[in-house]
Design a protein around this motif. Structure first.
Motif, PDB file in Angstrom:
ATOM      1  N   PHE A  46       0.834  -1.194   0.000  1.00 51.60           N
ATOM      2  CA  PHE A  46       0.000   0.000   0.000  1.00 51.60           C
ATOM      3  C   PHE A  46       0.874   1.251   0.000  1.00 51.60           C
ATOM      4  N   ASP A  69      -2.973   0.194  -4.127  1.00 50.95           N
ATOM      5  CA  ASP A  69      -2.557  -1.157  -3.767  1.00 50.95           C
ATOM      6  C   ASP A  69      -1.366  -1.460  -4.671  1.00 50.95           C
ATOM      7  N   GLU A  89     -13.614  -2.026  -3.272  1.00 47.52           N
ATOM      8  CA  GLU A  89     -12.336  -2.253  -2.589  1.00 47.52           C
ATOM      9  C   GLU A  89     -12.456  -2.148  -1.074  1.00 47.52           C
ATOM     10  N   TYR A  92      -7.986  -0.774   3.453  1.00 46.60           N
ATOM     11  CA  TYR A  92      -7.414   0.386   2.768  1.00 46.60           C
ATOM     12  C   TYR A  92      -7.739   1.701   3.482  1.00 46.60           C
TER      13      TYR A  92
END
Length: 195
Positions: A72, A130, A160, A165
């Motif tokens: 990330f 990502d 996502e 995230y």
């Protein structure tokens, strides 16, 4: 940016961080760093824009490996077709702050105004990536408000979500924004639902 500037900042990181913590704003931080490191104002601004790890002792190779290991990274939002498309996706998402109600014209106006604030250093936007898939998964908006605090909003693509995230974006953006807006409070006002 010159590696020498980063190396100098890393060697004197305690002085750099102490100077940044007492700065009263971005321009004061630029002047302080410029004087402290004997560099130009432009170089001082580049140091401020760098990830905290870059001038707090981490090397470029360490940074690269930590990105790939974590899968990330945050990249600065740019005036590119790919980033424009992502911004338009966010603006048409009913679960975003826009409620999915922005039309093409409003979206473009907001994007251009955001780019203008980034240019004037009163905002910092990021694209959440990502890195394992080289996929743009969301956006982070850091906006300086009238009292000097920095509001942060995070949007992750609906498909996502529930993959961590949002939390990763929060952690990385706090570091980035603290370095870019020294001495300011970073406030998360948007909910992180569906992170």
């Amino acid at each position: 940016m010159s590696n020498n500037v980063i190396e100098t900042a890393a060697e004197r990181r305690r002085e750099v961080l102490a100077a940044l913590s007492s700065a009263t704003g971005t321009e004061d931080a630029v002047r302080t760093l410029s004087h402290l490191l004997s560099v130009s104002a432009d170089e001082a601004r580049e140091v401020l824009r760098a990830p905290l790890e870059a001038f707090a002792g981490g090397s470029a190779s360490t940074k690269a490996s930590s990105e790939s290991a974590g899968g990330f990274a945050l990249h600065p939002f740019r005036d590119s077709e790919e980033h424009r498309s992502l911004f338009h996706s966010r603006s048409s998402d009913a679960s975003s702050a826009t409620g999915g109600e922005w039309d093409e014209s409003r979206t473009e106006q907001e994007r251009r105004e955001g780019l203008s604030r980034i240019e004037s250093e009163s905002a910092m936007w990021f694209v959440a990536v990502d890195t394992a898939r080289d996929a743009h998964v969301g956006l982070v908006f850091g906006e300086q408000v009238d009292d000097g605090d920095v509001d942060v909003a995070i949007w992750i693509r609906p498909e996502e979500r529930k993959r961590g995230y949002g939390l990763s974006s929060l952690k990385e953006s706090r570091r980035e924004l603290a370095a870019f807006f020294p001495g300011k409070n970073v406030i998360i006002r948007a909910p992180l639902a569906g992170k």
